[in-house]
Scaffold this motif. Structure first.
Motif, PDB file in Angstrom:
ATOM      1  N   GLN A 158     135.106  60.747  15.232  1.00 46.75           N
ATOM      2  CA  GLN A 158     135.435  59.609  16.077  1.00 46.75           C
ATOM      3  C   GLN A 158     134.376  58.513  15.956  1.00 46.75           C
ATOM      4  O   GLN A 158     133.218  58.799  15.707  1.00 46.75           O
ATOM      5  N   ASN A 161     140.275  58.284  13.913  1.00 47.83           N
ATOM      6  CA  ASN A 161     141.150  59.443  14.119  1.00 47.83           C
ATOM      7  C   ASN A 161     141.474  60.126  12.796  1.00 47.83           C
ATOM      8  O   ASN A 161     141.706  59.470  11.779  1.00 47.83           O
ATOM      9  N   THR A 162     141.512  61.463  12.853  1.00 50.30           N
ATOM     10  CA  THR A 162     141.963  62.228  11.684  1.00 50.30           C
ATOM     11  C   THR A 162     143.360  62.777  11.887  1.00 50.30           C
ATOM     12  O   THR A 162     144.029  63.167  10.927  1.00 50.30           O
ATOM     13  N   THR A 163     143.802  62.855  13.130  1.00 51.78           N
ATOM     14  CA  THR A 163     145.153  63.320  13.438  1.00 51.78           C
ATOM     15  C   THR A 163     145.760  62.386  14.482  1.00 51.78           C
ATOM     16  O   THR A 163     145.066  61.593  15.121  1.00 51.78           O
ATOM     17  N   THR A 165     147.642  59.342  16.206  1.00 46.85           N
ATOM     18  CA  THR A 165     147.756  57.906  15.950  1.00 46.85           C
ATOM     19  C   THR A 165     146.615  57.423  15.057  1.00 46.85           C
ATOM     20  O   THR A 165     145.452  57.734  15.300  1.00 46.85           O
ATOM     21  N   SER A 167     143.795  55.123  13.607  1.00 44.29           N
ATOM     22  CA  SER A 167     142.884  54.142  14.196  1.00 44.29           C
ATOM     23  C   SER A 167     143.114  52.772  13.565  1.00 44.29           C
ATOM     24  O   SER A 167     143.216  52.661  12.331  1.00 44.29           O
ATOM     25  N   GLU A 213     141.583  50.533  18.820  1.00 49.61           N
ATOM     26  CA  GLU A 213     140.196  50.980  18.923  1.00 49.61           C
ATOM     27  C   GLU A 213     139.341  49.863  19.501  1.00 49.61           C
ATOM     28  O   GLU A 213     139.677  48.675  19.397  1.00 49.61           O
ATOM     29  N   TYR A 268     142.002  53.968   7.927  1.00 49.56           N
ATOM     30  CA  TYR A 268     142.158  53.223   9.179  1.00 49.56           C
ATOM     31  C   TYR A 268     142.765  51.869   8.845  1.00 49.56           C
ATOM     32  O   TYR A 268     142.783  51.437   7.682  1.00 49.56           O
TER      33      TYR A 268
END
Length: 271
Positions: A158, A161-163, A165, A167, A213, A268
């Motif tokens: 963080q 995001n990796t899972t 939604t 970023s 974000e 992203y």
């Protein structure tokens, strides 16, 4: 016309030997074969056996050390090998001494791009010679997703995001790109040289994305650096006047290359 030919000979043993006895059958054929004899004087035969001597040399075997891998600071795996080249239906049971394999890599060895050589030696067999081919012990960081100092190992952290939604950051903000890699015990590794490369690998237009974000104003970095307080690698990536990240409504795809030969992939968006 007379033709004279010798059939395949038979050795009196299959073992390696010098000046070994070989018995071969010699045969005459052709229209005039009846006018000639083979063998001792006074005999009349069209086929006879003759002996000669020849050497039986050892057959070559190749011992190949099999490649292995281990997690940094973990246990060194069993070192194994394969042997190619046996003849006459024989196998490893004819070896009077099995090969042994060793490596310079240990449980305290660091990760290196080249890995560590695995070498084998010491095999013996009565009728064979041996050639050895080295293998490689590769030391890697712990697998992605495992516990690593309270966070996930081997993946971007963080605020990216990796899972779920994806970023999306506001164009012009600074994006904190962070990750950890760990050893077998879950300790984060910050030794120099962990990151061997980083860069943009692809970009795709996406007009439907929207900023989700926070805007970060952290001082930008020029490359990844080790953060001892956070026990993590971090690159505060500026998207302001960046020649590579210069389009809004775009998803950017990145790769962080590590010195164990693996990569961390992430993405992203910029709006």
């Amino acid at each position: 016309t007379v033709n004279c030919a010798a059939s395949s000979g038979a050795f009196n043993t299959s073992e390696v030997a010098t000046a070994n006895l070989v018995t071969a059958t010699v045969t005459m054929s052709g229209a005039s074969a009846g006018n000639y004899t083979l063998g001792a004087t006074g005999t009349s035969v069209s086929s006879t056996s003759r002996t000669a001597s020849a050497n039986i040399t050892p057959a070559p075997l190749t011992v190949t050390a099999l490649n292995q891998s281990m997690v940094l600071h973990g246990l060194v795996p069993s070192l194994t090998f394969k042997i190619d080249g046996f003849v006459n239906g024989e196998g490893s049971s004819v070896l009077t001494m099995q090969p042994t394999c060793t490596t310079t890599g240990t449980s305290t060895s660091p990760v290196v791009v080249t890995g560590y050589p695995i070498t084998c030696s010491g095999a013996t067999a009565a009728n064979y010679t041996f050639t050895y081919v080295n293998g490689t012990l590769t030391i890697t960081y712990a697998a992605p997703g495992g516990a690593c100092d309270g966070d996930a190992s081997h993946q971007v952290l963080q605020p990216i995001n990796t899972t779920g939604t994806m970023s999306v950051f506001k164009m012009g903000s600074t994006v904190p790109t962070k990750f950890r890699v760990c050893d077998a015990s879950g300790a984060s590794i910050g030794t120099p040289g962990v990151v061997t490369g980083y860069g943009l690998v692809a970009a795709a237009n996406s007009s439907s994305i929207s900023v989700d974000e926070d805007a970060y104003s952290t001082t930008p970095d020029l490359a990844f650096r080790w953060d001892p307080a956070g026990q993590q690698w971090i690159f505060n990536q500026s998207t302001k006047s960046n020649p590579s990240l210069n389009k809004t409504n775009t998803i950017y795809y990145f790769a962080i290359n590590l010195n164990d030969g693996t990569s961390i992939l992430f993405q992203y968006g910029l709006k």
